[in-house]
Structure formats: C-alpha cells, structure tokens
Design an enzyme around this catalytic site. Structure first.
Site, PDB file in Angstrom:
ATOM      1  N   LYS A 181       0.857  -1.199  -0.155  1.00  0.00           N
ATOM      2  CA  LYS A 181      -0.005   0.084   0.040  1.00  0.00           C
ATOM      3  C   LYS A 181       0.822   1.179   0.044  1.00  0.00           C
ATOM      4  O   LYS A 181       2.210   1.115   0.074  1.00  0.00           O
ATOM      5  CB  LYS A 181      -1.073   0.102   1.337  1.00  0.00           C
ATOM      6  CG  LYS A 181      -1.682  -1.239   1.632  1.00  0.00           C
ATOM      7  CD  LYS A 181      -2.806  -1.423   0.819  1.00  0.00           C
ATOM      8  CE  LYS A 181      -3.545  -2.723   0.948  1.00  0.00           C
ATOM      9  NZ  LYS A 181      -4.582  -3.200   0.310  1.00  0.00           N
TER      10      LYS A 181
HETATM   11  C1  LIG Z   1      -5.469  -4.158   0.877  1.00  0.00           C
HETATM   12  C2  LIG Z   1      -7.086  -4.013   0.712  1.00  0.00           C
HETATM   13  C3  LIG Z   1      -7.692  -4.321   1.988  1.00  0.00           C
HETATM   14  C4  LIG Z   1      -7.333  -4.886   3.188  1.00  0.00           C
HETATM   15  O1  LIG Z   1      -6.479  -5.601   3.278  1.00  0.00           O
HETATM   16  P1  LIG Z   1      -5.573  -6.383   4.501  1.00  0.00           P
HETATM   17  O2  LIG Z   1      -4.618  -7.156   3.804  1.00  0.00           O
HETATM   18  O3  LIG Z   1      -6.408  -7.038   5.375  1.00  0.00           O
HETATM   19  O4  LIG Z   1      -4.893  -5.275   5.367  1.00  0.00           O
HETATM   20  C5  LIG Z   1      -9.035  -4.283   1.590  1.00  0.00           C
HETATM   21  N1  LIG Z   1      -9.697  -3.597   0.571  1.00  0.00           N
HETATM   22  C6  LIG Z   1      -8.901  -3.499  -0.412  1.00  0.00           C
HETATM   23  C7  LIG Z   1      -9.542  -2.830  -1.549  1.00  0.00           C
HETATM   24  C8  LIG Z   1      -7.403  -3.503  -0.639  1.00  0.00           C
HETATM   25  O5  LIG Z   1      -6.843  -3.231  -1.570  1.00  0.00           O
END
Ligand SMILES: *Cc1c(COP(=O)(O)O)cnc(C)c1O
Length: 373
Positions: free
Chosen positions: A183
């Site tokens: 992210k």
């Molecule tokens: C990364 C992501 C999440 C949550 O991800 P975690 O790996 O649980 O932190 C939720 N929704 C979207 C669209 C994502 O890209």
C-alpha cells in the site's frame, strides 16, 4: 539475464528502524503509547475525530460491518472490481454482498447503477476507492441519504486521495485504511478505522480488544470481541511512514506521471483515467490492453524478462466462492468483466526510478508488438 523489478516494494529505512529501536527499548510491545501516537497523527492527517488502529484492513472492515449491524440476510451494495478483503467482511457477519456495475474509466462504483439494486434488505453501501482514486461520492451520499443507508468507505487503497478537495475516509459513517507492504504506506500488517462518531469509535475500540468494557474495567466484557489489536512495533513503523507521507505521495505521483508520459503514445494500451475532481495517490499503476492483444501472454513476457506484472483485479462476482454461494454469473457486470480481462499491473512503488520505468515501458512495448492475436 535481465535484472528483476518487483511489482511492489515498501519504502522503509532509517526512520522506521529508529522507531522500532525506540519501541523495543521502551519494553512496551503490545497495545500501548506508540499506537495512541500513531492514531492521533493519522486522525489529524485524514481529518477525522477518531482513528482506531487494527491488525489489518480486513479486520477493520469486519468491525465496521458489525457496528453497522449487518446480520444474516442483510444486503450491502459494493463493487465487483476489488479485492476479496472488501467482500468477505460482509459475509463474516452473515450479510450478502450485492455487486453493482463500475465506471469504465475510473473502475469505481458507477453511482447511476446503484439504486436499482436497493431492496428492503439493503442496509449499507460499501464504496471501494480503487487504485488510489476516490469514488464519485456526492451522488453516492445522496442515494444513501434518500434510502437511509449506512456508508462505510473501503479506503484501503486511497490514503490521502481527495474528492473535490476532501480526503477519502471522511464521507461515510466510517472508513478503513490498510497498511500491507504494497500500500501507499505500511506497518507490516495493519489497518486503521476512522470515524467522527464517538459511539462507533468506542465500539470499534472494544471489539478489536476482546470486547473489553468501554469503561476499561480490565475484566468486564461488553461484546463477544476479537483480537484485532495493532502492536506498538507496527505502530512505530506507521509513525515513521506518516511523518514522510507527503514525500511518499509526491514520489508516487511523479512515477505515475512518468509512466503516463512514456505510455501515452504506445499503440495497444489505454491508460488509467483520473477524474478532474480527484487527486490520485496511486496504489498501483495499471493499463488496459486492446482486444487485439493477448493480455496473459503480455504478462508472461514481462515476467520472463524479470518484470513483475499481474492481472489486477479479477472480477469478484466471477470467483467460484461467490458464484457458488450467491449465484453470480458471467455477463452480470460486463464493464467490470471487460476491464478485468484486459488489465495488467506494472511494477509500481515509491522508490521506483525513471530508468526502471523507462526499461519497463520498452519491454512492455516489445511485449505488445509480439503478442497481437
Ligand atoms: C488491501 C485491501 C484491503 C485490506 O487488506 P488487509 O491485507 O487486510 O490489510 C481491503 N480492501 C482493499 C480494496 C484492499 O486493497
């Protein structure tokens, strides 16, 4: 041998190490002061009253669905162009994900398609701000108001992205951010719920910590809760990342601009569109390849030359787990299906260099030329 360029890479170094050292030396590794510092800093950056750190974005979304009262049979309208982590939390609570078609340019929910899915069982809308760009929030909020629906934003990919000058995460009752290493910023694993609602914030704090009493009596439990706590080591990394988030975002915007400049004249690809009312903070960099080109072979070609690339995202409604359970089928959301079958993600990370982008674009151009159908 070509060198390897990964699809993504975290932007971490001395500042994160210093924070980890500080937390380790403090002797307080669990839920503690560093987490509170991270939460306060995060709430200030995004512009909400509360920020509640959790162990993942998925966990955060689960708690927002629980607090919203989603239960067996309840319907939540969301996007089929996403990641399973935005869909599953609805199902954890017994709810039903109701997909709605996307906009062909931004790949976000098309507000004009939402109302036809509303039934007496609809309880919430879960817009997903995909790839670092906000959904068209004004019409979504209007629809929610008209039908008395709760809005929870999945802002896991849109940290500090704005819509008409306002940050994503500040529109709905609550929003969730995520900090997995791919992210915009990372804490290792981790997530954050934001809200202006005092009561909801108390419920999230309790639910993430075994349902422990909101009055903080050690052995009082108000709910059947979870362990979705973030530890202070992760929070320390989060503080270091947030302290340089403006630099991170401007580097990502520059990298995206660099891709766009090089690829705008390449035949056979369509670039991702950022709407003029939005600022994009770029979670990933993707292109669509024309129908005349074999997308999967382009990806294989890139991978064989050491360049990370993936089909990103597959259409959620066509995953077997959801097809079998909810009866979705091919043809339900043609725009989403068309985007999903022609999209590919290219390497994209904060420290990617001009020279790497140049190399990737050249190899992509070869890949396109040699993979005409
Ligand atoms: C990364 C992501 C999440 C949550 O991800 P975690 O790996 O649980 O932190 C939720 N929704 C979207 C669209 C994502 O890209």
């Amino acid at each position: 041998m070509d060198r390897k360029i990964p699809l993504s890479k975290p932007y971490v170094g001395e500042e994160e190490l210093a924070q980890l050292k500080e937390v380790i030396e403090s002797g307080w590794l669990g839920l503690g002061p560093k987490q509170r510092e991270f939460e306060a800093l995060f709430a200030k950056k995004v512009g909400t009253k509360h920020a509640i750190a959790v162990s993942s974005g998925t966990g955060g979304l689960h708690l927002t669905m629980l607090e919203a009262g989603i239960g067996p049979g309840d319907e939540v309208i969301t996007s089929p162009f996403s990641f399973v982590a935005s869909v599953n939390p609805i199902i954890f609570c017994g709810g039903k994900p109701i997909f709605s078609e996307i906009d062909p340019k931004t790949y976000n929910l098309d507000p004009a398609q939402i109302e036809k899915h509303i039934t007496p069982r609809t309880k919430a809308i879960l817009p997903v701000h995909i790839f670092g760009q906000s959904c068209d929030m004004d019409p979504i909020m209007e629809i929610a108001k008209k039908h008395n629906l709760i809005v929870i934003e999945d802002a896991c990919e849109s940290l500090l992205a704005t819509y008409k000058g306002k940050n994503t995460g500040t529109f709905g009752k609550a929003a969730v951010f995520a900090f997995y290493p791919n992210k915009q910023m990372t804490t290792g694993e981790g997530g954050m719920i934001v809200t202006d609602d005092d009561r909801a914030a108390d419920v999230y704090r309790s639910l993430r910590n075994q349902g422990r009493s909101m009055s903080n009596d050690w052995l009082e439990h108000d709910f059947i809760g979870y362990n979705y706590r973030m530890d202070d080591l992760s929070a320390g990394v989060g503080v270091a990342q947030l302290n340089k988030i403006e630099r991170i975002i401007s580097l990502r915007q520059a990298a995206a601009a660099s891709y766009m400049q090089r690829l705008s004249k390449l035949d056979g690809v369509t670039l991702y569109h950022t709407d003029s009312q939005n600022t994009n903070t770029w979670f990933v960099y993707t292109v669509l390849v024309d129908d005349t080109i074999n997308r999967d072979n382009v990806i294989k070609y890139l991978n064989s030359r050491g360049i990370g690339s993936k089909p990103y995202f597959p259409a959620m409604h066509l995953l077997n787990i959801y097809k079998q359970r909810f009866g979705y089928k091919e043809g339900d959301f043609p725009i989403c299906e068309s985007v999903s079958s022609s999209i590919l993600a290219l390497p994209f990370f904060t420290a990617i260099t001009e020279e790497e982008i140049d190399h990737i674009c050249k190899v992509l151009s070869d890949a396109i030329l040699t993979n005409k159908k």
